[in-house]
Design a protein around this motif. Structure first.
Motif, PDB file in Angstrom:
ATOM      1  N   LYS A  46       0.851  -1.217  -0.205  1.00 21.35           N
ATOM      2  CA  LYS A  46      -0.048  -0.050  -0.092  1.00 21.35           C
ATOM      3  C   LYS A  46       0.824   1.332  -0.025  1.00 21.35           C
ATOM      4  O   LYS A  46       1.813   1.318   0.554  1.00 21.35           O
TER       5      LYS A  46
ATOM      6  N   SER B 105      -1.176  -4.545  -5.357  1.00 20.01           N
ATOM      7  CA  SER B 105      -0.858  -3.127  -4.708  1.00 20.01           C
ATOM      8  C   SER B 105      -1.903  -2.204  -4.757  1.00 20.01           C
ATOM      9  O   SER B 105      -2.770  -2.181  -5.771  1.00 20.01           O
ATOM     10  N   GLU B 106      -1.885  -0.981  -3.912  1.00 22.82           N
ATOM     11  CA  GLU B 106      -2.838  -0.149  -3.988  1.00 22.82           C
ATOM     12  C   GLU B 106      -2.199   1.136  -3.537  1.00 22.82           C
ATOM     13  O   GLU B 106      -1.587   1.438  -2.828  1.00 22.82           O
TER      14      GLU B 106
ATOM     15  N   ARG C 118      -3.446   5.015  -2.400  1.00 19.98           N
ATOM     16  CA  ARG C 118      -4.821   5.689  -2.101  1.00 19.98           C
ATOM     17  C   ARG C 118      -4.741   7.092  -1.298  1.00 19.98           C
ATOM     18  O   ARG C 118      -3.912   6.933  -0.093  1.00 19.98           O
TER      19      ARG C 118
ATOM     20  N   ARG D 199      -9.565   3.889  -4.167  1.00 20.44           N
ATOM     21  CA  ARG D 199      -8.736   3.158  -4.020  1.00 20.44           C
ATOM     22  C   ARG D 199      -8.088   2.827  -5.337  1.00 20.44           C
ATOM     23  O   ARG D 199      -8.764   2.510  -6.352  1.00 20.44           O
TER      24      ARG D 199
ATOM     25  N   ASP E 271      -6.064   0.518  -7.979  1.00 18.04           N
ATOM     26  CA  ASP E 271      -5.236  -0.615  -8.239  1.00 18.04           C
ATOM     27  C   ASP E 271      -4.442  -0.685  -9.529  1.00 18.04           C
ATOM     28  O   ASP E 271      -4.420   0.489 -10.126  1.00 18.04           O
TER      29      ASP E 271
ATOM     30  N   ARG F 212      -6.174   0.416 -12.973  1.00 16.41           N
ATOM     31  CA  ARG F 212      -6.818   1.613 -12.964  1.00 16.41           C
ATOM     32  C   ARG F 212      -5.379   2.682 -13.188  1.00 16.41           C
ATOM     33  O   ARG F 212      -5.281   3.869 -13.500  1.00 16.41           O
TER      34      ARG F 212
ATOM     35  N   THR G 216       2.549  -2.631 -14.741  1.00 20.06           N
ATOM     36  CA  THR G 216       2.487  -3.746 -13.603  1.00 20.06           C
ATOM     37  C   THR G 216       3.331  -4.808 -13.753  1.00 20.06           C
ATOM     38  O   THR G 216       3.509  -5.486 -14.795  1.00 20.06           O
TER      39      THR G 216
END
Ligand SMILES: CC[C@H](C(=O)O)C(=O)SCCNC(=O)CCNC(=O)[C@H](O)C(C)(C)COP(=O)(O)OP(=O)(O)OC[C@H]1O[C@@H](n2cnc3c(N)ncnc32)[C@H](O)[C@@H]1OP(=O)(O)O
Length: 375
Positions: free
Chosen positions: A226, A247-248, A250, A286, A288, A291, A301
């Motif tokens: 994160k 993973s993220e 935010r 969020r 990802d 996105r 990625t």
């Protein structure tokens, strides 16, 4: 876009001009010294004393050698003294120019540092590899690499180290323990929950992250796990972001009754555009990997989720852009940074100046001699 004074951070502007512009903002009579913090002045005085002793020794040595202190010796000593002072002055001013805030903005760095020093824990580690790639690790895995006060101070020190690393070409930033960073340590946030302390911390971090953004290195944030709050802001100070599966990112600020304060809001707008930025911030969305790719917030990625594999992939990805002489890679980043921040005419002039540092130089002459075609 930078204002006239701030734009002096880039190549092609004489330090003297910047001195006058920054200095006159507060105390015209003090000139350059008005932007120096007490500790910097103390450092300067200390170094001056050391240099005086050193020069005095040389003088005495010549005196004994020649039996008299001739003009040539005196001139040499004076010229050494001038060069040393000039180099020091340029180094300190360089740091100031790269920053956003100084005393003119009511920013007292020494006081802020003292306060941050009280919140200890974790570390920021830097490894400089022979390939010219630096690896910066956010290391506080027990609390998901959240930033304590001392980590904020260490980040500033590491950035200074990177500014002085003349062989560097690239930098990867990642978090220990398979996660990137969960922002400020909430214990710090609670302890300094008044407006002035918050703004002080915010100015300190904006200065550091702005200097990070302006490094003459190609920088990549490797997002595992994160990147939350201040962690999400930090990744926007890098040139590129790579994410691992699952993973993220935010920006949780809205949920805390806040907006970004480390410069992440302004930088996010420049990366994804104002509409997307408004959605991400006002929705505390969020993001990802899919996105993030779609928004242009991430470049790729990666396939590995584990730390070693992801780091290796990030190195390979970055090497596409860092192969070649350091002088050229660094100049390329500086030129893009100027294009990103300056008004067009200032950016064009900066581009000309940077070009002038390479044209006819060793990398250019060697390329002409060995690779005149690019088939
Ligand atoms: C202006 C905003 C400001 C800034 O920019 O300066 C900030 O950044 S404020 C901080 C914003 N971040 C947060 O609010 C994150 C809070 N934490 C969480 O939401 C969760 O912990 C999360 C989503 C990051 C991870 O959840 P998960 O379930 O995967 O793990 P845990 O919650 O069990 O976390 C493990 C362990 O870490 C501690 N932790 C996590 N983040 C922080 C933090 N920012 N400060 C202090 N401690 C943090 C968490 O409390 C757990 O510790 P434990 O002792 O096990 O309770």
């Amino acid at each position: 876009m930078l204002d006239a004074a701030t734009s002096h951070h880039l190549l092609g502007c004489s330090p003297e001009t910047s001195v006058v512009m920054l200095g006159t903002a507060t105390y015209p009579c003090l000139g350059p010294f008005s932007v120096w913090s007490p500790s910097m002045l103390a450092d300067l005085i200390y170094v001056c004393i050391c240099v005086c002793i050193y020069i005095y020794n040389i003088y005495i040595f010549f005196f004994f050698l020649t039996g008299h202190a001739g003009n040539a010796c005196l001139e040499m000593v004076i010229s050494m003294w001038k060069n040393l002072l000039q180099t020091m002055k340029e180094r300190i001013l360089q740091q100031r120019r790269m920053s956003v805030y100084n005393q003119a903005h009511g920013y007292e760095e020494e006081l802020v540092k003292k306060q941050l020093q009280q919140f200890a824990g974790g570390s920021i580690n830097l490894t400089k590899e022979d390939s010219g790639i630096g690896i910066l690790t956010l290391n506080n895995p027990k609390i998901m690499n959240a930033f304590t006060g001392t980590m904020m101070l260490e980040l500033q020190e590491r950035v200074t180290e990177l500014e002085n690393w003349k062989d560097g070409k690239g930098l990867i930033i990642y978090g220990a323990g398979n996660t990137f960073c969960s922002g400020s340590d909430l214990n710090v946030v609670k302890a300094i929950s008044n407006s002035q302390d918050g703004m002080n911390m915010c100015m300190f971090m904006q200065n550091t992250l702005t200097r990070l953004m302006r490094l003459p290195l190609i920088t990549v944030a490797l997002v595992q796990g994160k990147a939350i709050g201040g962690g999400a802001e930090l990744i926007t100070a890098c040139d590129f972001r790579l994410m691992t599966p699952g993973s993220e990112i935010r920006f949780v600020h809205k949920l805390m009754g806040l907006v970004p304060g480390w410069g992440g809001g302004a930088r996010l707008v420049r990366i994804v555009g104002s509409r997307a930025a408004l959605k991400l911030l006002s929705g505390a969305t969020r993001v990802d990997p899919e996105r993030a790719l779609h928004l242009g917030l991430s470049e790729e990625t990666l396939s590995s989720s584990d730390e070693a594999g992801a780091l290796e992939e990030a190195r390979a990805w970055l090497s596409q852009y860092t192969e070649g002489p350091a002088s050229v890679i660094r100049a390329t980043k500086e030129m893009v940074a100027a294009g990103r921040e300056l008004l067009l005419e200032a950016a064009l002039r900066t581009e000309k100046d940077i070009f002038g540092t390479l044209w006819g130089g060793p990398a250019n002459l060697q390329a002409l001699a060995t690779r005149p075609k690019h088939k």
